[in-house]
Design a protein around this motif. Structure first.
Motif, mmCIF file in Angstrom:
data_model
loop_
_atom_site.group_PDB
_atom_site.id
_atom_site.type_symbol
_atom_site.label_atom_id
_atom_site.label_comp_id
_atom_site.label_asym_id
_atom_site.label_seq_id
_atom_site.Cartn_x
_atom_site.Cartn_y
_atom_site.Cartn_z
ATOM 1 N N THR B 14 6.111 -10.240 0.233
ATOM 2 C CA THR B 14 7.282 -10.106 1.265
ATOM 3 C C THR B 14 7.941 -8.672 1.335
ATOM 4 N N GLY B 15 8.350 -8.491 2.679
ATOM 5 C CA GLY B 15 8.722 -7.253 3.032
ATOM 6 C C GLY B 15 7.948 -6.152 3.554
ATOM 7 N N PHE B 16 6.430 -6.576 3.497
ATOM 8 C CA PHE B 16 5.557 -5.804 3.813
ATOM 9 C C PHE B 16 4.737 -5.916 5.253
ATOM 10 N N SER B 17 5.583 -6.893 6.068
ATOM 11 C CA SER B 17 5.094 -7.305 7.312
ATOM 12 C C SER B 17 5.257 -6.009 8.513
ATOM 13 N N ASP B 18 6.424 -5.437 8.066
ATOM 14 C CA ASP B 18 6.489 -4.260 9.122
ATOM 15 C C ASP B 18 5.241 -3.087 8.938
ATOM 16 N N GLY B 31 1.416 -7.608 19.097
ATOM 17 C CA GLY B 31 2.570 -8.040 18.825
ATOM 18 C C GLY B 31 1.796 -8.956 17.591
ATOM 19 N N GLY B 32 2.792 -9.577 16.920
ATOM 20 C CA GLY B 32 2.305 -10.742 15.957
ATOM 21 C C GLY B 32 3.271 -11.705 15.600
ATOM 22 N N THR B 33 2.887 -12.491 14.830
ATOM 23 C CA THR B 33 3.996 -13.596 14.135
ATOM 24 C C THR B 33 3.670 -13.662 12.752
ATOM 25 N N VAL B 34 5.055 -13.527 11.986
ATOM 26 C CA VAL B 34 5.419 -13.703 10.731
ATOM 27 C C VAL B 34 5.714 -14.946 10.227
ATOM 28 N N ILE B 35 5.191 -15.391 9.222
ATOM 29 C CA ILE B 35 5.600 -16.697 8.578
ATOM 30 C C ILE B 35 5.432 -16.572 6.893
ATOM 31 N N LYS B 57 5.468 -14.501 -0.207
ATOM 32 C CA LYS B 57 4.257 -13.674 0.538
ATOM 33 C C LYS B 57 4.674 -13.638 1.996
ATOM 34 N N GLU B 58 4.128 -13.134 2.772
ATOM 35 C CA GLU B 58 4.475 -13.024 4.350
ATOM 36 C C GLU B 58 2.977 -12.946 4.929
ATOM 37 N N LEU B 59 2.822 -14.015 5.967
ATOM 38 C CA LEU B 59 1.576 -14.221 6.806
ATOM 39 C C LEU B 59 1.644 -13.760 7.951
ATOM 40 N N VAL B 60 0.796 -12.582 8.336
ATOM 41 C CA VAL B 60 1.117 -12.100 9.560
ATOM 42 C C VAL B 60 -0.159 -12.503 10.653
ATOM 43 N N VAL B 80 -2.018 -1.710 3.504
ATOM 44 C CA VAL B 80 -1.453 -2.646 2.805
ATOM 45 C C VAL B 80 -2.499 -3.448 2.155
ATOM 46 N N GLY B 81 -3.524 -2.834 1.652
ATOM 47 C CA GLY B 81 -4.547 -3.377 0.879
ATOM 48 C C GLY B 81 -4.160 -3.632 -0.472
ATOM 49 N N LEU B 82 -4.982 -4.233 -1.373
ATOM 50 C CA LEU B 82 -4.865 -4.652 -2.704
ATOM 51 C C LEU B 82 -4.435 -3.746 -3.641
ATOM 52 N N LYS B 83 -4.628 -2.484 -3.611
ATOM 53 C CA LYS B 83 -4.407 -1.566 -4.183
ATOM 54 C C LYS B 83 -3.058 -0.552 -3.980
ATOM 55 N N THR B 84 -2.366 -1.202 -2.755
ATOM 56 C CA THR B 84 -1.143 -0.892 -2.435
ATOM 57 C C THR B 84 0.024 -1.488 -3.070
ATOM 58 N N PRO B 85 1.177 -1.272 -2.941
ATOM 59 C CA PRO B 85 2.415 -2.139 -3.363
ATOM 60 C C PRO B 85 2.475 -3.656 -2.354
ATOM 61 N N GLY B 86 1.813 -3.547 -1.031
ATOM 62 C CA GLY B 86 1.927 -4.626 -0.315
ATOM 63 C C GLY B 86 0.901 -5.596 -0.719
ATOM 64 N N GLN B 87 -0.075 -5.355 -1.546
ATOM 65 C CA GLN B 87 -0.971 -6.084 -2.176
ATOM 66 C C GLN B 87 -1.577 -7.334 -1.193
ATOM 67 N N GLY B 88 -2.092 -6.640 -0.049
ATOM 68 C CA GLY B 88 -2.477 -7.864 0.897
ATOM 69 C C GLY B 88 -3.946 -7.959 1.152
ATOM 70 N N ILE B 89 -4.276 -9.064 1.648
ATOM 71 C CA ILE B 89 -5.707 -9.655 1.860
ATOM 72 C C ILE B 89 -5.576 -9.765 3.555
ATOM 73 N N ALA B 90 -6.662 -9.375 4.252
ATOM 74 C CA ALA B 90 -6.691 -9.583 5.649
ATOM 75 C C ALA B 90 -8.087 -10.292 5.920
ATOM 76 N N PHE B 91 -8.347 -11.023 6.985
ATOM 77 C CA PHE B 91 -9.359 -11.465 7.217
ATOM 78 C C PHE B 91 -9.166 -11.888 8.912
#
Lengths: 150, 123
Positions: B14-18, B31-35, B57-60, B80-91
């Motif tokens: 949460t907080g990393f969608s921007d 543009g995108g949609t955040v859930i 979490k936030e889904l973008v 915003v990958g797993l090694k960053t504070p965002g700990q994100g995954i993308a597909f």
């Protein structure tokens, strides 16, 4: 009458052909994502339910358009709803046509929609529910095995 | 079968969608949609690996032309990958039909694609 005669007679019997309707392939399914203003979510969910859509999930979301852009367009409200619907492949053209027309004509109803093909679904009952199976419309249960019949 | 668009799904803390949108915009996304969501994780795995996973979490979801997908996914991995504070995954998911995109999007995306093409990845 010997055994050979019986065999010959059996082979001469006309073979009954299966009805063509029973050979129809199961309908494929798709996942439809519709993003609209949150106030219009119910309207679009109702519209979609008229197209053999039995399962819809409405999620609260937010748009990410830049604030300056929104202010320019007079759209300060970023609250969006994402409607996730399971639709039948054969209904998709009609659904997209309807959505395209509504996005243009409904006041404040501008949105975007896209579909993603589903590759499998487990369970005959689940498939029948998702594809809006009604008696006599789709092949018998044995042929729907394996999800969407890919 | 190839399609013209793809849907990028990025799941971040949460907080990393921007940060996700900033990275994606740089390479042509519009543009995108955040859930908002809540992630689930095995407590046992957390203990074993000695890490804590933030459950909020936030889904973008971002709809992009297919030729921009790789560049944007790569940008998301770096930002915003797993090694960053965002700990994100993308597909990305294949999109077979789209309705509602602005008519000028293709033109604009073309410009952005050119701009994106001239930018070399850092790593």
């Amino acid at each position: 009458m010997n055994e050979q005669d019986a065999k010959r007679r059996r082979s001469e019997r006309p073979v009954k052909k299966k009805k063509d309707a029973a050979l129809t392939a199961p309908k494929k399914l798709k996942l439809l994502f519709t993003v609209v203003d949150r106030k219009k979510a119910e309207l679009y969910a109702d519209l979609l339910s008229e197209y053999s859509v039995n399962l819809q999930i409405v999620l609260a979301g937010e748009g990410t358009a830049k604030t300056e852009t929104l202010r320019l367009l007079g759209l300060d409200d970023t609250e969006r709803a994402m409607i996730v619907s399971v639709i039948r492949d054969d209904k998709a053209p009609a659904i997209f046509e309807m959505l395209g027309e509504k996005f243009e004509s409904v006041r404040g109803g501008k949105g975007i929609a896209w579909s993603v093909p589903m590759t499998s679904a487990v369970g005959v009952a689940i498939y029948q529910f998702l594809s809006d199976y009604r008696e006599g419309q789709l092949p018998p249960q044995g042929q729907t095995k394996g999800g969407n019949g890919k | 079968m190839t399609f013209s668009h793809e849907c990028i799904v990025c799941i971040v803390n949460t907080g990393f969608s921007d940060a996700v949108m900033d990275a994606a915009r740089e390479f042509g996304a519009r543009g995108g949609t955040v859930i908002h969501g809540r992630g689930t994780v095995s407590r046992e795995a957390e203990r074993f690996f000695g890490i804590t996973i933030q459950p909020d979490k936030e889904l973008v979801l971002i709809l992009v032309p297919r030729d921009l997908t790789d560049k944007i996914l790569h940008a998301l991995y770096r930002a915003v990958g797993l090694k960053t504070p965002g700990q994100g995954i993308a597909f990305s998911l294949p999109v077979d039909q789209v309705v509602g995109l602005s008519t000028f999007s293709a033109e604009e995306n073309g410009e952005q694609k050119d701009a994106a093409g001239s930018t070399e990845p850092n790593d």
